[in-house]
Design a protein around this motif. Structure first.
Motif, PDB file in Angstrom:
ATOM      1  N   LEU A 299      34.836  34.343  34.007  1.00 22.21           N
ATOM      2  CA  LEU A 299      35.062  35.648  34.638  1.00 22.21           C
ATOM      3  C   LEU A 299      36.022  35.539  35.820  1.00 22.21           C
ATOM      4  CD1 LEU A 299      31.548  37.163  34.155  1.00 22.21           C
ATOM      5  CD2 LEU A 299      33.682  38.032  33.255  1.00 22.21           C
ATOM      6  N   THR A 300      36.054  34.383  36.472  1.00 23.05           N
ATOM      7  CA  THR A 300      37.064  34.216  37.520  1.00 23.05           C
ATOM      8  C   THR A 300      38.459  34.261  36.901  1.00 23.05           C
ATOM      9  OG1 THR A 300      35.556  32.837  38.785  1.00 23.05           O
ATOM     10  CG2 THR A 300      37.871  32.723  39.373  1.00 23.05           C
ATOM     11  N   LEU A 302      39.330  35.588  34.045  1.00 27.23           N
ATOM     12  CA  LEU A 302      39.581  36.953  33.561  1.00 27.23           C
ATOM     13  C   LEU A 302      39.957  37.885  34.715  1.00 27.23           C
ATOM     14  CD1 LEU A 302      39.359  38.925  31.105  1.00 27.23           C
ATOM     15  CD2 LEU A 302      37.091  39.473  31.971  1.00 27.23           C
ATOM     16  N   GLY A 303      39.166  37.805  35.788  1.00 25.85           N
ATOM     17  CA  GLY A 303      39.402  38.701  36.925  1.00 25.85           C
ATOM     18  C   GLY A 303      40.801  38.529  37.483  1.00 25.85           C
ATOM     19  N   GLN A 306      43.458  39.778  35.126  1.00 26.66           N
ATOM     20  CA  GLN A 306      43.442  41.239  34.993  1.00 26.66           C
ATOM     21  C   GLN A 306      44.198  41.960  36.110  1.00 26.66           C
ATOM     22  OE1 GLN A 306      39.394  42.384  34.810  1.00 26.66           O
ATOM     23  NE2 GLN A 306      39.437  42.838  32.633  1.00 26.66           N
ATOM     24  N   ALA A 334      40.161  40.723  42.204  1.00 24.80           N
ATOM     25  CA  ALA A 334      39.348  40.168  41.122  1.00 24.80           C
ATOM     26  C   ALA A 334      37.889  40.087  41.532  1.00 24.80           C
ATOM     27  CB  ALA A 334      39.872  38.788  40.730  1.00 24.80           C
ATOM     28  N   SER A 336      35.298  41.973  42.056  1.00 23.60           N
ATOM     29  CA  SER A 336      34.154  42.561  41.353  1.00 23.60           C
ATOM     30  C   SER A 336      33.903  41.831  40.030  1.00 23.60           C
ATOM     31  CB  SER A 336      34.330  44.064  41.146  1.00 23.60           C
ATOM     32  OG  SER A 336      35.590  44.338  40.632  1.00 23.60           O
ATOM     33  N   THR A 337      34.960  41.397  39.371  1.00 24.14           N
ATOM     34  CA  THR A 337      34.768  40.620  38.140  1.00 24.14           C
ATOM     35  C   THR A 337      34.149  39.267  38.470  1.00 24.14           C
ATOM     36  OG1 THR A 337      36.775  41.667  37.340  1.00 24.14           O
ATOM     37  CG2 THR A 337      35.913  39.857  36.044  1.00 24.14           C
ATOM     38  N   ALA A 340      30.584  39.654  39.029  1.00 19.70           N
ATOM     39  CA  ALA A 340      29.860  39.770  37.767  1.00 19.70           C
ATOM     40  C   ALA A 340      29.612  38.381  37.200  1.00 19.70           C
ATOM     41  CB  ALA A 340      30.651  40.615  36.777  1.00 19.70           C
ATOM     42  N   THR A 402      28.577  44.006  44.633  1.00 18.62           N
ATOM     43  CA  THR A 402      29.869  44.360  44.035  1.00 18.62           C
ATOM     44  C   THR A 402      30.405  45.675  44.601  1.00 18.62           C
ATOM     45  OG1 THR A 402      29.022  43.310  42.046  1.00 18.62           O
ATOM     46  CG2 THR A 402      31.040  44.569  41.822  1.00 18.62           C
TER      47      THR A 402
END
Ligand SMILES: Nc1ncnc2c1ncn2[C@@H]1O[C@H](COP(=O)(O)OP(=O)(O)O)[C@@H](O)[C@H]1O
Ligand SMILES: [Mg+2]
Lengths: 417, 480
Positions: A299-300, A302-303, A306, A334, A336-337, A340, A402
């Protein structure tokens, strides 16, 4: 016709033996490294467990100081936040290795302390040497909160913390309320501040249930184990995720490794973990880290990937170096991602507590394991309920954090336009 | 002085003084994406079209582009989507490395510069405005505007003051503490502009900066950009796919087609003298009245009358030139006013000896840079041709109504010279050569509707004569 029997012998590849040889090699050559890691983890878990279940006055003062210092730091007063701690650590080290404070105390007239002894009992003598530097630490930070900044929020924070600390100490040391209830109140307070009334009520009932089941100390050592495991996992996952986001090759190599870590049955690496660190909290933490880390990395990555390309390009176009772009643009957006991901790490850690309990980590996991081993349904079920309460509490709490992320704020601003 | 449009051209005089080093120079610039880029550059260099090298499996985005952008100029790069505009502009500040060729910024070659120096050069010399604004959503408007200075390491207090100033320049006072997402699109792009202005660089790159905005807001932003550029004198490289925008903003326009330069020139040059069919097709439906300016359609002011002459001399001048009115101009070409044949004739009959009381001083004056579109109103109200007067009050040309209407006709229609260098010529050739009595006595609308039928005394007169000094002035005017 007679068909010849077609049988090809596939040679035996010594996968398991190879793995064992690798483990042995590491154990023989890097034992010192594992010792260091093991010791650090063990000390952290135990210290945190004790702090959570029965905090001493010193720990309370230091914890309160940390809260105030974090407030100062976030409002840009970095030196004010760190210098008192540096001084305190120096004094603390001098006391721990040279008994400096004790020596100083013994110079003083014992009459000065008789009131404290009558208040706190005979132990006061042992509490003082460590408590002594912690009190000025807290006072210094409180004073700095009023002098360094005109920000009313920092002052309010300082006032709340002072009141909370005073109430805590008074209730425990003078009135005599047990620590478990007071710590529960702290959890409720945190839940209320971050996530609102709903979680506050839930945590009040939940932790009271844990206390009534007599599992408070176990719950706190489980919590300590999870906090340490999560901290280690995040400390590894964050840089790995950033690297993977920046570099496609790293990302491609990392992906199968992460899949491997997550799908390999935990028992398989529990054995080598025990052979490295022997039974106890440490192999539990290690197994938890291995199992729980992958979503943090994913997720890091991805964040960061993104984050709008144009924003990164804007940073480059104004001449910002990569490190600044990462710190000022990519990580905040990033966040909030990444949060998560951290939430996932915590949840997966909780699912590992029973396995950690099996290898000798104390806490709720151990309780459940005992229940299984002795076929005692009530013990196992109560331990399980404890885990569930912790899980819900931590999940909602991290979910609520978040909301404070910069990107989430921007989204809310857009919605309220 | 009449209300002047503070236009882009006002600045030109100053920029030429600033020296000869171009602010931005692109020299044989290529960008080819793909593995066999160098081979592709070779083939493209021999003049192949980018579709002919498809077998190399490369994308040729920018091919052999050369230009100099002068300091203080708005240089517009225009082309359809995929013509390589974004690739080109990203090479100008080193976000992309050219496959071949070089980029120079204020005389420094940036191609091949080490990354750290490239970053420093960007933060000090070039800032950028993006199509989709690229504002940082987690920072306030003020912090966004201060970003360039933050990167440069300017202390917080100081950079916030500067950022506030530039927000004021773009009209966003009072919005400092909002988050960008709370603002409308036009306002967000103003923040983008303020961010570039606060960075205080001489050069600003704008990649389709207004393309994402509504047409009305886009016009506002264009006007604002022109105003800011006039006061701040920035060098701007502006990218657009909108020809009208290009014509409105650009001191010079570079038309890109499939990665190659199709033409570089001023709006008038591209409009009136397209280099090839592609450009010609492109400019076919542009709003000419917004592009052409008074100076490009005006005609030589002939005849003119010296104020010291008597009415009799004035009448003779007008009769000789077959015109019903004339402008009164001092020796230093300062415009005094205008006279009409009818009034002068009567004065002569009454034996008046002085011209003084007969001159109509209250006439419509326009600046050479006024867009043709903005002339119609004034032309309709005036009984005289419009007087084109420069900043010092000198008469540089005249615009009879019929010329104005002729300017609307696209090139090729009713124009037999075809390659006219200035709009004025096109107009003059298109119309009128006969009768003397014009529409000037009638109502404005009547005049306008009559005009295509081909009579305007002044333009006829203008062509009939060849007074030497005034003709020079007019040519100067239309060439600029
Ligand atoms: N990073 C890239 N890799 C491959 N092709 C690209 C890349 N960037 C742009 N292109 C190609 O280059 C051409 C020009 O693109 P671009 O400069 O973005 O055009 P414009 O901005 O004029 O729309 C397009 O065909 C596009 O697909
Ligand atoms: Mg583009």
């Amino acid at each position: 016709m007679n068909l010849p029997a077609l049988s090809i012998t596939v040679p035996r590849v010594p996968v398991g033996d190879g793995f064992k040889a690798g483990v042995d090699f590491l154990k023989d050559n890097l034992a010192w490294l594992f010792d260091i890691i093991g010791t650090i983890i063990e000390v952290c878990v135990e210290f945190l467990g004790v702090t959570l279940s029965e905090p001493s006055a010193t720990q309370l003062f230091v914890a309160a100081s940390v809260v105030v210092a974090v407030g100062l730091w976030l409002r840009g007063h970095r030196y004010s936040a760190t210098i008192p701690f540096a001084v305190w650590i120096a004094v603390w080290a001098a006391e721990a290795y040279g008994g400096a404070t004790t020596a100083m105390l013994s110079q003083l007239d014992p009459v000065l302390f008789t009131w404290a002894q009558s208040l706190f009992g005979e132990e006061a003598r042992f509490v003082y040497p460590q408590l002594l530097p912690a009190i000025p630490l807290f006072l210094a930070l409180a004073v700095l909160s009023f002098t360094m900044t005109r920000d009313p929020r920092q002052r309010r924070l300082a006032i709340y913390v002072i009141c909370g600390l005073a109430a805590f100490i008074a209730l425990h040391f003078i009135v005599g309320v047990q620590l478990s209830l007071l710590v529960t109140m702290l959890f409720v307070l945190v839940a209320w501040l971050i996530a609102g009334t709903g979680l506050a009520i839930f945590s009040l009932l939940g932790f009271l249930l844990i206390i009534s089941m007599g599992l408070f100390d176990d719950a706190m050592s489980t919590l300590a184990l999870i906090i340490v495991a999560t901290a280690v996992a995040v400390a590894i996952a964050l840089p790995l995720g950033v690297l993977a986001a920046y570099n496609d090759r790293v990302s491609n190599v990392l992906k199968p490794v992460l899949d491997f870590m997550q799908t390999l049955p935990a028992f398989v690496y529990l054995l080598p973990a025990i052979s490295f660190f022997s039974v106890g909290e440490v192999p539990g933490v290690i197994a938890t880290v291995i199992f729980a880390m992958p979503p943090g990395v994913r997720l890091t990555e991805l964040g960061i990937r993104q984050v709008d390309k144009e924003l990164v390009e804007a940073g480059e176009a104004f001449g910002a170096p990569d490190s600044q772009i990462l710190r000022n643009i990519q990580l905040p957006l990033a966040l909030s991602t990444i949060m998560a991901g951290i939430n996932q790490v915590i949840m997966l850690s909780l699912s590992m507590v029973v396995i950690a309990g099996m290898v000798g980590a104390s806490g709720l996991g151990n309780q459940v394991y005992t229940g299984i081993a002795q076929a005692q349904i009530p013990i196992g079920f109560e331990g399980g309920i404890g885990v569930v309460i912790l899980a819900i509490y931590l999940d909602r709490l991290t979910g609520a954090v978040t909301r404070f992320s910069p990107a989430a704020k921007a989204q809310r601003a857009a919605a309220s336009r | 002085m009449p209300p002047l449009l503070v236009g882009r051209r006002v600045l030109r005089g100053r920029t030429t003084e600033e020296g000869t080093v171009p602010a931005v120079r692109a020299d044989k610039l290529y960008k080819v994406f793909g593995k066999r880029a160098n081979k592709a550059v070779e083939l493209l260099g021999d003049g192949r079209h980018r579709d002919e090298i498809k077998q190399l499996d490369v994308t040729a985005a920018v091919i052999d582009v050369n230009f100099d952008v002068k300091a203080g100029e708005i240089f517009v790069v225009m082309g359809l989507s995929g013509s390589g505009k974004s690739t080109l502009i990203r090479m100008l500040n080193g976000l992309l490395e050219p496959t071949a060729g070089t980029v120079e910024i204020e005389g420094t070659q940036i191609t091949g510069l080490p990354p750290a120096e490239l970053r420093r050069l960007r933060s000090q010399k070039i800032s950028m405005v993006f199509q989709h604004f690229a504002l940082f959503p987690h920072r306030t408007v003020l912090e966004n505007a201060a970003y360039g200075l933050e990167v440069r390491g300017v202390p917080r207090e100081e950079r916030l003051v500067k950022a506030k100033e530039s927000l004021g320049l773009v009209g966003l006072d009072g919005w400092e503490d909002h988050l960008p997402t709370q603002l409308s699109g036009g306002m967000q792009q103003r923040v983008g502009l303020a961010r570039a202005l606060a960075a205080d660089t001489d050069i600003i790159l704008m990649d389709e900066a207004f393309s994402a905005l509504d047409p009305l807001i886009r016009r506002d932003m264009q006007s604002q950009l022109l105003e800011l550029q006039a006061t701040l004198g920035k060098t701007i490289v502006f990218i657009t796919h909108d020809l009208n925008e290009a014509m409105r903003l650009g001191d010079r326009i570079c038309v890109l087609r499939d990665g190659r330069v199709a033409q570089i020139g001023t709006a008038e040059e591209i409009l009136n003298d397209p280099a090839n069919d592609y450009v010609a097709q492109f400019v076919e439906d542009v709003d000419r009245t917004r592009v052409l300016t008074a100076s490009s359609v005006m005609e030589p002011p002939i005849p003119v009358i010296d104020p010291s002459h008597g009415p009799r001399a004035a009448l003779r001048t007008m009769r000789e030139n077959q015109t019903v009115s004339a402008f009164v101009v001092r020796r230093n070409r300062q415009l005094v006013g205008a006279v009409r044949e009818g009034a002068i004739g009567e004065a002569v009959r009454n034996g008046v000896k002085e011209l003084d009381g007969l001159v109509d001083g209250d006439i419509e004056r326009v600046h050479p840079d006024t867009a043709v579109a903005d002339l119609f109103h004034q032309a309709a109200e005036s009984p005289y041709p419009l007087a084109v007067v420069d900043g010092d009050g000198r008469l540089v040309g005249v615009i009879p109504r019929v010329t104005l209407l002729a300017a609307l006709a696209p090139i090729g229609s009713g124009d037999d010279t075809g390659n006219g260098a200035g709009g004025g010529e096109v107009a003059a050739d298109g119309e009128g050569d006969s009768s003397v009595k014009g529409a000037d006595e009638g109502g404005a609308t009547a005049a306008a509707s009559d005009a295509p039928a081909a009579e305007d005394t002044d333009s006829a007169a203008a062509r009939a004569s060849d007074g030497p000094p005034e003709a020079d002035t007019a040519e100067e005017g239309s060439e600029r």
